[in-house]
Design an enzyme around this catalytic site. Structure first.
Site, PDB file in Angstrom:
ATOM      1  CG  ASP A  27      -2.053   0.983   1.122  1.00  0.00           C
ATOM      2  OD1 ASP A  27      -2.361   1.418  -0.005  1.00  0.00           O
ATOM      3  OD2 ASP A  27      -2.619   1.333   2.173  1.00  0.00           O
ATOM      4  CG  ASN A  83      -7.601  -1.863  -5.728  1.00  0.00           C
ATOM      5  OD1 ASN A  83      -6.712  -2.692  -5.607  1.00  0.00           O
ATOM      6  ND2 ASN A  83      -7.817  -0.929  -4.813  1.00  0.00           N
TER       7      ASN A  83
END
Ligand code: IPE
Ligand code: MG
Length: 255
Positions: free
Chosen positions: A33, A81
């Site tokens: 991330d 996503n």
């Protein structure tokens, strides 16, 4: 391993005699991330963060292979996503395709076997073709398993498993009484894989983000504030050192 361990992480005296193999994680999973924030910090477009994130993937994969880690699972694209702008998603697909093509020879050299977990829907055909080729070509390798979670969501995985099991019950091949933890595990995308021992997350977020919900029930967690493009071998070593000092009881008492 050059990173020192803070005092509070030091292993209890009784643990210092532990078999070093025992204190190595068999399976490391990583929530990569912070690519976007890494880019933002440098006033670069977000996609530059993703591009640099690939270098971290390469470093980490290589180091895990060198350390003979049995499995490395990387969270590449979550089922959530898809909410991102299409140009970012297009770039991620392009990176994925490129990685599959360009890394093949290096993966072969290092004896790495590639596997993929997640739903294939939504992934462009040409990307799927390259993924399939890499899975096939590396299929006989006996080194580290590199498991890429692509269009992956933990809840989706569990609901897919429940559907598969329900269908078998419907067809009469199974009774409800036979549904147990082992059967559920066998019907997940990760069937046959060991559960992660160590779960790493970058960029300081204290969340699981729908990653391997079933499999991480007893994983040790390690979070670094570094953004994924900054993640280096030394960070991996540090996570492993901390892992080695953890006293895993799996709900029982200290051995
Ligand atoms: C992780 O970085 C990469 C993917 C999810 C593909 P992010 O893109 O989530 O970066 P941040 O969280 O916006 O900084
Ligand atoms: Mg993020």
């Amino acid at each position: 391993m050059s990173t020192s361990i803070p005092e509070r992480f030091s292993a209890p005296a009784s643990d210092s005699a532990r078999d070093p193999k025992q204190s190595m994680p068999r399976h490391i999973a990583i929530i990569m991330d912070g690519n976007g924030r890494w880019a933002q910090q440098r006033e670069l477009p977000r996609i530059e963060g993703h591009r640099n994130g690939v270098s971290s993937v390469r470093r980490t994969v290589e180091e895990c292979a060198r350390l003979e880690i049995e499995q490395l699972t990387l969270f590449c694209l979550s089922s959530e996503n898809w909410k991102r702008p299409s140009h970012e998603l297009d770039f991620l697909m392009h990176l994925l395709e490129q990685y599959m093509i360009e890394e093949r020879s290096l993966l072969m050299e290092q004896g790495i076997r590639v596997q993929v977990i997640g739903r294939r829907e939504g992934i462009p055909e040409r990307v799927l073709n390259e993924i399939n080729k890499t899975i096939e070509i590396t299929g006989q390798n006996r080194g580290t398993i590199l498991c890429l979670a692509i269009n992956y969501g933990g809840r989706g995985e569990i609901s897919d498993a429940v559907q598969k099991i329900a269908r078998r019950i419907e067809q009469g091949g199974l009774t409800a009484d036979q549904v147990d933890e082992q059967l559920i595990a066998e019907n997940l995308y990760t069937s046959g894989m060991p559960d992660p021992d160590l779960l790493i997350r970058t960029s300081g977020e204290m969340r699981i983000s729908n990653f391997l919900l079933w499999q991480i029930s007893y994983s040790e967690l390690w979070v670094t504030d570094k953004y994924w493009p900054e993640f280096e071998e030394d960070d991996l070593h540090q996570a492993m050192q901390v892992y080695a000092t953890r006293n895993r009881r799996f709900g029982g008492l200290t051995s």
